[in-house]
Design an enzyme around this catalytic site. Sequence first.
Site, short mmCIF file in Angstrom:
data_model
loop_
_atom_site.label_atom_id
_atom_site.label_comp_id
_atom_site.label_asym_id
_atom_site.label_seq_id
_atom_site.Cartn_x
_atom_site.Cartn_y
_atom_site.Cartn_z
N GLU A 1 -5.15 1.24 2.85
CA GLU A 1 -4.86 0.21 3.85
C GLU A 1 -4.84 0.76 5.26
O GLU A 1 -5.33 0.11 6.20
CB GLU A 1 -3.51 -0.45 3.52
CG GLU A 1 -3.24 -1.74 4.29
CD GLU A 1 -2.62 -1.53 5.67
OE1 GLU A 1 -2.57 -2.48 6.45
OE2 GLU A 1 -2.18 -0.39 5.96
N HIS B 1 0.83 -1.21 0.00
CA HIS B 1 0.00 0.00 0.00
C HIS B 1 0.85 1.26 0.00
O HIS B 1 1.86 1.35 0.69
CB HIS B 1 -0.98 0.00 1.18
CG HIS B 1 -0.38 0.07 2.54
ND1 HIS B 1 -0.15 1.26 3.19
CD2 HIS B 1 0.02 -0.89 3.40
CE1 HIS B 1 0.35 1.03 4.39
NE2 HIS B 1 0.49 -0.28 4.54
#
Length: 346
Positions: free
Chosen positions: A221, A69
């Site tokens: 995330e 991420h």
Amino acid sequence: MNYNDDKIKYYLKNILSISSPSGYTEKIMDYIKEELVNLNVPHFETNKGAVVATIKGKNEDYQRTLSAHVDTLGAMVKKINPTGSLAIDPIGGFMMNSIEGENCTIETIHGKTFTGTIQSTKPSVHISGGEARELKRTPENMEVILDEKISSKKEVEELGISVGDFICFSARTCFTEKGFIKSRHLDDKASVAILLYAIKHIVENKVELPYTTNIFISNYEEVGHGASASMPEKTKEFVSVDMGCPGLDQNSSEYSVCICAKDSSGPYDLSMRKKLTDICEKESIDYKIDVYPHYGSDASAALRAGYDIKTALIGAGIFASHGYERTHMDSILCTLDLIIKYCSEE
């Protein structure tokens, strides 16, 4: 391991230089897409703004997906105080004391950028004495002091700053001669750099993959829903490339690839963990297995979303996670080696 350290550092330095708190990731995704174009790797952008790249393998019906991420911790302007300072609301989970005294930028909705420093509301012992030391570091007691000659809410509004603007923490990236990397946001930009380099290595060396492999670069995330949508539909194995957490009572290391057995979302797939550890032992890759009780990942989000996949979580060891973090090139290279060997084997 025949990998180009300088190229990995090049990717990492570039990624760390682009601010990207959750919700403010368009600029860094443009960089990711540009690099994928340079590598001639097909990719698409999801409706939510994630980027998914695909490298074809022999078997297209059984696919692997690896994720990392680009979104980071950060904050948002909650209120403009009467004095002209900015009240903050955190993005992601971090300790307020970890950002005290940190430089930052304010990115406005109209594209203007301003600089400032994050301080407590009682930043000087010369003024507040013991009260400055004892003040609880909570969002209510923290503020941004702008690098502008202002002293009122009206003057701040006239600059173009408003509630909802993003506050990005300075990364303060440092590469040392002994292989250490110190920076904010190594969680999870170190993994993004590793995956970009893995793609480059596989493509340029024409590595034959047994299974079509997707690289999922997620952008939410840190707030819990990064890989909860748009998973390539033929994914059977999902590896979240995030981080290990060295520290008190932990088994993780800054010099190894860390493999998570269990986190706050529960145990990861045992057969996947065994596959990864077997590769490490066969290929002499230094690894550590660990348990993280206060951790979640893109794999956790994908499972909660209902995807029927086997999951694993690996990553470089990142010391002082969610603060001013540190890792070592040994850990990055071990993680990279495991990823490439995993992608290459059935």
